[in-house]
Design a protein around this motif. Structure first.
Motif, PDB file in Angstrom:
ATOM      1  N   GLU A  41      21.259  46.656 -32.454  1.00 13.33           N
ATOM      2  CA  GLU A  41      21.804  45.322 -32.741  1.00 13.33           C
ATOM      3  C   GLU A  41      21.274  44.766 -34.068  1.00 13.33           C
ATOM      4  O   GLU A  41      22.042  44.322 -34.919  1.00 13.33           O
ATOM      5  CB  GLU A  41      21.442  44.373 -31.596  1.00 13.33           C
ATOM      6  CG  GLU A  41      22.049  43.002 -31.758  1.00 13.33           C
ATOM      7  CD  GLU A  41      21.667  42.069 -30.619  1.00 13.33           C
ATOM      8  OE1 GLU A  41      21.457  40.883 -30.905  1.00 13.33           O
ATOM      9  OE2 GLU A  41      21.570  42.527 -29.467  1.00 13.33           O
ATOM     10  N   LEU A  91      14.490  51.536 -23.466  1.00 13.87           N
ATOM     11  CA  LEU A  91      15.923  51.223 -23.548  1.00 13.87           C
ATOM     12  C   LEU A  91      16.144  49.892 -24.267  1.00 13.87           C
ATOM     13  O   LEU A  91      17.029  49.760 -25.113  1.00 13.87           O
ATOM     14  CB  LEU A  91      16.549  51.198 -22.151  1.00 13.87           C
ATOM     15  CG  LEU A  91      18.050  50.951 -22.102  1.00 13.87           C
ATOM     16  CD1 LEU A  91      18.814  52.035 -22.855  1.00 13.87           C
ATOM     17  CD2 LEU A  91      18.528  50.880 -20.657  1.00 13.87           C
ATOM     18  N   GLU A  92      15.314  48.902 -23.952  1.00 17.99           N
ATOM     19  CA  GLU A  92      15.403  47.590 -24.598  1.00 17.99           C
ATOM     20  C   GLU A  92      15.206  47.719 -26.109  1.00 17.99           C
ATOM     21  O   GLU A  92      15.958  47.136 -26.896  1.00 17.99           O
ATOM     22  CB  GLU A  92      14.314  46.685 -23.992  1.00 17.99           C
ATOM     23  CG  GLU A  92      14.312  45.273 -24.478  1.00 17.99           C
ATOM     24  CD  GLU A  92      13.181  44.471 -23.834  1.00 17.99           C
ATOM     25  OE1 GLU A  92      12.436  43.830 -24.576  1.00 17.99           O
ATOM     26  OE2 GLU A  92      13.046  44.515 -22.586  1.00 17.99           O
ATOM     27  N   LYS A 147      15.693  50.389 -28.003  1.00 20.10           N
ATOM     28  CA  LYS A 147      16.846  51.085 -28.581  1.00 20.10           C
ATOM     29  C   LYS A 147      18.003  50.113 -28.792  1.00 20.10           C
ATOM     30  O   LYS A 147      18.618  50.093 -29.860  1.00 20.10           O
ATOM     31  CB  LYS A 147      17.304  52.227 -27.665  1.00 20.10           C
ATOM     32  CG  LYS A 147      16.364  53.414 -27.653  1.00 20.10           C
ATOM     33  CD  LYS A 147      16.881  54.486 -26.725  1.00 20.10           C
ATOM     34  CE  LYS A 147      15.964  55.681 -26.676  1.00 20.10           C
ATOM     35  NZ  LYS A 147      16.507  56.759 -25.822  1.00 20.10           N
ATOM     36  N   LYS A 148      18.277  49.282 -27.781  1.00 24.92           N
ATOM     37  CA  LYS A 148      19.377  48.311 -27.896  1.00 24.92           C
ATOM     38  C   LYS A 148      19.108  47.310 -29.015  1.00 24.92           C
ATOM     39  O   LYS A 148      20.007  46.947 -29.766  1.00 24.92           O
ATOM     40  CB  LYS A 148      19.578  47.584 -26.565  1.00 24.92           C
ATOM     41  CG  LYS A 148      20.208  48.451 -25.493  1.00 24.92           C
ATOM     42  CD  LYS A 148      20.347  47.693 -24.191  1.00 24.92           C
ATOM     43  CE  LYS A 148      21.002  48.540 -23.126  1.00 24.92           C
ATOM     44  NZ  LYS A 148      21.042  47.857 -21.824  1.00 24.92           N
ATOM     45  N   GLN A 149      17.862  46.856 -29.111  1.00 23.21           N
ATOM     46  CA  GLN A 149      17.513  45.885 -30.157  1.00 23.21           C
ATOM     47  C   GLN A 149      17.640  46.494 -31.549  1.00 23.21           C
ATOM     48  O   GLN A 149      18.138  45.845 -32.467  1.00 23.21           O
ATOM     49  CB  GLN A 149      16.095  45.365 -29.947  1.00 23.21           C
ATOM     50  CG  GLN A 149      15.989  44.400 -28.799  1.00 23.21           C
ATOM     51  CD  GLN A 149      14.586  43.879 -28.644  1.00 23.21           C
ATOM     52  OE1 GLN A 149      13.619  44.613 -28.779  1.00 23.21           O
ATOM     53  NE2 GLN A 149      14.463  42.607 -28.359  1.00 23.21           N
ATOM     54  N   GLN A 155      24.745  54.748 -30.028  1.00 21.91           N
ATOM     55  CA  GLN A 155      24.519  54.279 -28.658  1.00 21.91           C
ATOM     56  C   GLN A 155      23.044  54.524 -28.319  1.00 21.91           C
ATOM     57  O   GLN A 155      22.421  55.424 -28.899  1.00 21.91           O
ATOM     58  CB  GLN A 155      25.407  55.057 -27.672  1.00 21.91           C
ATOM     59  CG  GLN A 155      26.889  54.912 -27.910  1.00 21.91           C
ATOM     60  CD  GLN A 155      27.348  53.464 -27.809  1.00 21.91           C
ATOM     61  OE1 GLN A 155      26.964  52.741 -26.899  1.00 21.91           O
ATOM     62  NE2 GLN A 155      28.159  53.035 -28.765  1.00 21.91           N
ATOM     63  N   PRO A 156      22.485  53.747 -27.368  1.00 19.61           N
ATOM     64  CA  PRO A 156      21.072  53.969 -27.014  1.00 19.61           C
ATOM     65  C   PRO A 156      20.768  55.426 -26.662  1.00 19.61           C
ATOM     66  O   PRO A 156      19.737  55.964 -27.050  1.00 19.61           O
ATOM     67  CB  PRO A 156      20.860  53.052 -25.801  1.00 19.61           C
ATOM     68  CG  PRO A 156      21.856  51.959 -25.993  1.00 19.61           C
ATOM     69  CD  PRO A 156      23.053  52.611 -26.645  1.00 19.61           C
TER      70      PRO A 156
END
Length: 85
Positions: free
Chosen positions: A14, A6-7, A9-11, A22-23
């Motif tokens: 961004e 998840l981390e 995907k978010k990075q 979205q993730p």
């Protein structure tokens, strides 16, 4: 491992300014380059910089990046095995 996925995907969202993504839109085994997310070589450079800043991982061989950035799962496995931060 789920947290790391998840981390990552978010990075990716961004760092690459993927505004409409979205993730949960990124499948763990989907290709990041080509048909999946459709990333290109410039995106690959940004991901290499992100890996270095966030996890202390230096990718010296650009051709190794092809395998590392194959999917979110391959990235997570690589980070888990090689992180220094």
């Amino acid at each position: 491992m789920e947290e790391l996925v998840l981390e990552l995907k978010k990075q990716i969202i961004e760092v690459l300014n993927l505004e409409d993504v979205q993730p949960e839109d990124i499948e763990n085994d989907a290709p990041l380059f080509g048909e999946g997310l459709g990333l290109d070589s410039i995106d690959a450079l940004e991901l290499i910089v992100m890996m270095e800043k966030s996890y202390g991982i230096k990718i010296k061989d650009p051709s190794a990046g092809k395998e590392i950035f194959k999917s979110i799962n391959t990235m997570a496995e690589f980070v888990k095995a090689n992180r220094t931060k």
